[in-house]
Design an enzyme around this catalytic site. Structure first.
Site, PDB file in Angstrom:
ATOM      1  N   ARG A   2      89.982  66.367  89.911  1.00 40.18           N
ATOM      2  CA  ARG A   2      89.617  66.510  88.494  1.00 40.18           C
ATOM      3  C   ARG A   2      90.450  67.558  87.803  1.00 40.18           C
ATOM      4  O   ARG A   2      90.263  67.823  86.627  1.00 40.18           O
ATOM      5  CB  ARG A   2      88.150  66.918  88.361  1.00 40.18           C
ATOM      6  N   GLU A  20      85.540  68.824 100.189  1.00 40.61           N
ATOM      7  CA  GLU A  20      85.916  67.759  99.255  1.00 40.61           C
ATOM      8  C   GLU A  20      86.505  68.395  98.002  1.00 40.61           C
ATOM      9  O   GLU A  20      85.796  69.036  97.232  1.00 40.61           O
ATOM     10  CB  GLU A  20      84.685  66.908  98.897  1.00 40.61           C
ATOM     11  N   LYS A  37      78.435  57.751 100.250  1.00 42.80           N
ATOM     12  CA  LYS A  37      77.911  58.830  99.421  1.00 42.80           C
ATOM     13  C   LYS A  37      76.858  58.191  98.519  1.00 42.80           C
ATOM     14  O   LYS A  37      77.059  57.058  98.055  1.00 42.80           O
ATOM     15  CB  LYS A  37      79.084  59.382  98.605  1.00 42.80           C
TER      16      LYS A  37
END
Ligand code: 3PG
Length: 213
Positions: free
Chosen positions: A49, A45, A132
């Site tokens: 960012r 993943e 998640k």
């Protein structure tokens, strides 16, 4: 539908840990993904960012055996860009009606995050069965997952946030946890110093320490 059918399988492939990656430099993409795949953690993943995260994902997609998705996906536009570039999946830090609808229509599976029963119910309404749990430790950790197993017995989770080699096994011992997510296997300082051997070793250690025998 996409999420229901494909995300569950993908999370099984991520067992025991899906590394959560913050990568600044696209040149780090290939060696980092190679180290993690070699260490036995193929599902990656890459958080959106950093300024060049999409370029990092493009690089990692070239690595044989790597299953590369994006994290911190917060808009349907990002999801659509990821689908176009051939990313394998996407992870969002929350669940909004717009994201859930976009994930359902997307060519790539979306793993939306939840922290409450109401968010799970919203996801269920859209047909999702894998979530998640984020931020896992803050949202109640192992105790919350045990509690969710009562009313939501068919739901499977990838808890992320505050999980590491010390507590990962506690999460993976739960029947409703398919894998955990965590940044500890690829710390920023090791990425910055390009210590790929150390990252490969952390991946191997993660598998030894927290995977079920
Ligand atoms: C995430 O982005 O999913 C989490 O911030 C990762 O959490 P961790 O750094 O505690 O593993």
């Amino acid at each position: 539908m996409v999420n229901v059918d494909r995300m569950g399988e993908l999370l099984k492939q991520a067992y025991p840990v899906m590394p959560v990656l913050v990568v600044e430099d696209p040149d780090h993409g290939i060696p980092l993904a190679t180290a993690l795949v070699s260490g036995g953690l193929p599902v990656l993943e890459v958080t959106l960012r950093t300024d060049r995260a999409f370029e990092v994902i493009e690089k990692m997609l070239q690595v044989p055996g790597a299953i590369v998705g994006a994290g911190t996906v917060t808009s349907p536009d990002q999801l659509s860009r990821l689908g176009q570039m051939g990313a394998h999946f996407a992870v969002s830090p929350g669940s909004t009606p717009a994201m859930l609808a976009a994930g359902k229509a997307s060519s790539i599976p979306l793993l939306p995050a939840v922290a409450t029963a109401s968010e799970i119910m919203l996801g269920l309404e859209y047909g999702y069965s894998c979530f998640k749990l984020f931020p896992a430790a803050v949202a109640g950790g192992v105790a919350a997952l045990k509690a969710f197993a009562g009313p939501f017995s068919a739901i499977r989770f990838c808890p992320t946030g505050g999980i590491d080699q010390n507590n990962g096994a506690d999460y993976l011992a739960l029947d409703n946890v398919t894998c955990v997510g965590g940044s500890w296997v690829a710390p920023k300082r090791l990425i910055a110093s390009q210590d790929w051997a150390a990252i490969e070793q952390l991946a191997e250690e993660a598998r030894m320490l927290i995977a079920k025998p």
